[in-house]
Scaffold this active site. Structure first.
Site, mmCIF file in Angstrom:
data_model
loop_
_atom_site.group_PDB
_atom_site.id
_atom_site.type_symbol
_atom_site.label_atom_id
_atom_site.label_comp_id
_atom_site.label_asym_id
_atom_site.label_seq_id
_atom_site.Cartn_x
_atom_site.Cartn_y
_atom_site.Cartn_z
ATOM 1 N N TRP A 1 0.850 -1.199 0.000
ATOM 2 C CA TRP A 1 0.000 0.000 0.000
ATOM 3 C C TRP A 1 0.891 1.256 0.000
ATOM 4 O O TRP A 1 0.724 2.162 -0.807
ATOM 5 C CB TRP A 1 -0.890 -0.041 1.244
ATOM 6 C CG TRP A 1 -2.020 0.924 1.281
ATOM 7 C CD1 TRP A 1 -2.383 1.818 0.307
ATOM 8 C CD2 TRP A 1 -2.958 1.099 2.352
ATOM 9 N NE1 TRP A 1 -3.487 2.526 0.711
ATOM 10 C CE2 TRP A 1 -3.853 2.095 1.966
ATOM 11 C CE3 TRP A 1 -3.120 0.496 3.603
ATOM 12 C CZ2 TRP A 1 -4.903 2.519 2.784
ATOM 13 C CZ3 TRP A 1 -4.169 0.906 4.418
ATOM 14 C CH2 TRP A 1 -5.049 1.908 4.013
ATOM 15 N N HIS B 1 11.780 -5.257 5.254
ATOM 16 C CA HIS B 1 11.161 -5.899 6.422
ATOM 17 C C HIS B 1 12.222 -6.198 7.485
ATOM 18 O O HIS B 1 11.951 -6.916 8.445
ATOM 19 C CB HIS B 1 10.525 -7.243 6.038
ATOM 20 C CG HIS B 1 9.329 -7.144 5.138
ATOM 21 N ND1 HIS B 1 8.364 -6.179 5.272
ATOM 22 C CD2 HIS B 1 8.930 -7.923 4.098
ATOM 23 C CE1 HIS B 1 7.432 -6.373 4.340
ATOM 24 N NE2 HIS B 1 7.754 -7.421 3.614
ATOM 25 N N ARG C 1 -6.036 -9.085 -0.100
ATOM 26 C CA ARG C 1 -6.984 -10.095 0.358
ATOM 27 C C ARG C 1 -8.279 -9.426 0.790
ATOM 28 O O ARG C 1 -9.286 -9.491 0.112
ATOM 29 C CB ARG C 1 -6.348 -10.900 1.497
ATOM 30 C CG ARG C 1 -7.108 -12.131 1.947
ATOM 31 C CD ARG C 1 -6.425 -12.744 3.170
ATOM 32 N NE ARG C 1 -6.408 -11.838 4.305
ATOM 33 C CZ ARG C 1 -7.290 -11.847 5.296
ATOM 34 N NH1 ARG C 1 -8.250 -12.739 5.315
ATOM 35 N NH2 ARG C 1 -7.200 -10.982 6.293
HETATM 36 P P1 A3P Z 1 -5.208 -8.445 4.554
HETATM 37 O O1 A3P Z 1 -4.526 -9.762 4.424
HETATM 38 O O2 A3P Z 1 -5.760 -8.253 5.944
HETATM 39 O O3 A3P Z 1 -6.229 -8.200 3.505
HETATM 40 P P2 A3P Z 1 1.771 -6.091 2.845
HETATM 41 O O4 A3P Z 1 1.675 -5.243 1.642
HETATM 42 O O5 A3P Z 1 2.669 -5.514 3.900
HETATM 43 O O6 A3P Z 1 2.080 -7.498 2.510
HETATM 44 O O7 A3P Z 1 0.337 -6.070 3.562
HETATM 45 C C1 A3P Z 1 -0.762 -6.721 2.999
HETATM 46 C C2 A3P Z 1 -2.037 -6.336 3.729
HETATM 47 O O8 A3P Z 1 -2.361 -4.975 3.417
HETATM 48 C C3 A3P Z 1 -3.223 -7.183 3.277
HETATM 49 O O9 A3P Z 1 -4.094 -7.291 4.408
HETATM 50 C C4 A3P Z 1 -3.793 -6.299 2.176
HETATM 51 O O10 A3P Z 1 -5.119 -6.589 1.809
HETATM 52 C C5 A3P Z 1 -3.657 -4.929 2.812
HETATM 53 N N1 A3P Z 1 -3.719 -3.836 1.825
HETATM 54 C C6 A3P Z 1 -2.985 -3.703 0.701
HETATM 55 N N2 A3P Z 1 -3.346 -2.587 0.036
HETATM 56 C C7 A3P Z 1 -4.317 -2.003 0.749
HETATM 57 C C8 A3P Z 1 -5.103 -0.824 0.571
HETATM 58 N N3 A3P Z 1 -4.945 -0.033 -0.479
HETATM 59 N N4 A3P Z 1 -6.026 -0.520 1.518
HETATM 60 C C9 A3P Z 1 -6.194 -1.330 2.599
HETATM 61 N N5 A3P Z 1 -5.482 -2.453 2.817
HETATM 62 C C10 A3P Z 1 -4.558 -2.795 1.908
#
Ligand code: A3P
Length: 279
Positions: A48, A95, A236
């Site tokens: 994000w 990370h 997700r």
């Molecule tokens: P969930 O598994 O709860 O849906 P990372 O990018 O650090 O791997 O994090 C992934 C998590 O951030 C996932 O959570 C994903 O859906 C959520 N995510 C990614 N983009 C997003 C957005 N634009 N708004 C809200 N949540 C987001």
């Protein structure tokens, strides 16, 4: 298979993405003063934030930066060389624990944005990620993942350890922390904070444009372009509170006790608004 997770200096890493050679090469990584670094524990909003900074830099510099969704520690030493000719400002993500980041990052006083998400939703997101990504082992049951999560037997180690090591540097002028939850609750306000921190000076119209381009749905819609076949694994649900569908009462109390011990009294602990999102 065991080699999906490698152990380096007492911590697990994804074997497909990380290697001892890469960690050694990373020690000589040359940071630039104007790099923008995103630091996150996995599943705390890395992708994000990468998209947010990508959209911001595009607008401010009037050019498309490269959308690179891989952390600096991923790949091999040859891939690491890709950063050398990339125009400034470069968007970097990691990370790694603070103690493991390349020295030049703090020598060059690189600005670091830490994103933290409440530990319960982090665990649930991580569990689903383990089970959807071929590069990570699968778990048969939530309970067994939960045990490994709490013991830090997951890639990039334990959540509380990660957050606590970064927390120590929160007062540095080069660092700012923001929560996944505040971004969810009011994205434009969070974007303004991010823009100010990196001195990107976006106006209101630009902030709103970035907000609409980085909403969960618009990122999910373009995930095949940004993440290929893995798109569905990275986007997700994107919600707060999914933990309530997984946690038992005892597991919930166990996380509460860890939070109390490691974070409750810290600035970052307060920023997380724990009672609102985890009780
Ligand atoms: P969930 O598994 O709860 O849906 P990372 O990018 O650090 O791997 O994090 C992934 C998590 O951030 C996932 O959570 C994903 O859906 C959520 N995510 C990614 N983009 C997003 C957005 N634009 N708004 C809200 N949540 C987001």
């Amino acid at each position: 298979p065991e080699d999906l997770q490698i152990n380096y200096k007492g911590m697990l890493y994804p074997g497909v993405l990380c290697s001892v050679e890469m960690f050694q090469a990373l020690e000589t990584f040359e940071a630039r003063e104007d790099d923008l670094l995103i630091a996150t524990y996995p599943k705390n909003g890395t992708n994000w934030m990468i998209q947010i900074l990508y959209e911001m830099v595009s607008l401010v510099h009037n050019r498309e930066p490269l959308l690179d969704t891989t952390c600096i520690e991923f790949g091999n030493p040859e891939i690491l060389a890709r950063f050398k000719d990339r125009p400034s400002p470069r968007i970097l993500s990691t990370h790694l624990n603070f103690k493991n980041i390349p020295k030049s990052i703090y020598e060059k006083k690189v600005k670091i944005l830490l994103i933290v998400r409440n530990p319960k939703d982090t665990a649930v997101s991580f569990y689903n990620f383990y089970n959807s990504l071929p590069a990570l082992p699968s778990y048969n049951a939530w309970d067994s993942f939960f045990k490994d999560f709490m013991n830090g037997k997951v890639v990039f180690g334990q959540y509380f350890d990660f957050v606590a090591t970064w927390e120590k540097h929160l007062d540095d002028k080069t660092m700012m922390a923001i929560t996944f939850e505040e971004m969810k609750e009011d994205l434009p306000t969070a974007l303004k904070k991010i823009s100010d921190f990196f001195h990107l000076s976006l106006n209101e119209e630009q902030i709103n444009l970035v907000a609409s381009r980085t909403s969960f749905n618009s990122m999910k819609d373009k995930s095949e372009n940004t993440h290929g076949k893995l798109g569905d694994s990275f986007f997700r649900k994107g919600e707060i509170g999914d933990w309530k569908n997984y946690f038992t009462e005892d597991q919930s109390k166990e996380v509460d006790a860890m939070f109390e011990k490691y974070l409750a009294e810290t600035k970052l602990g307060k920023l997380l608004n724990y009672d609102k999102y985890c009780k």
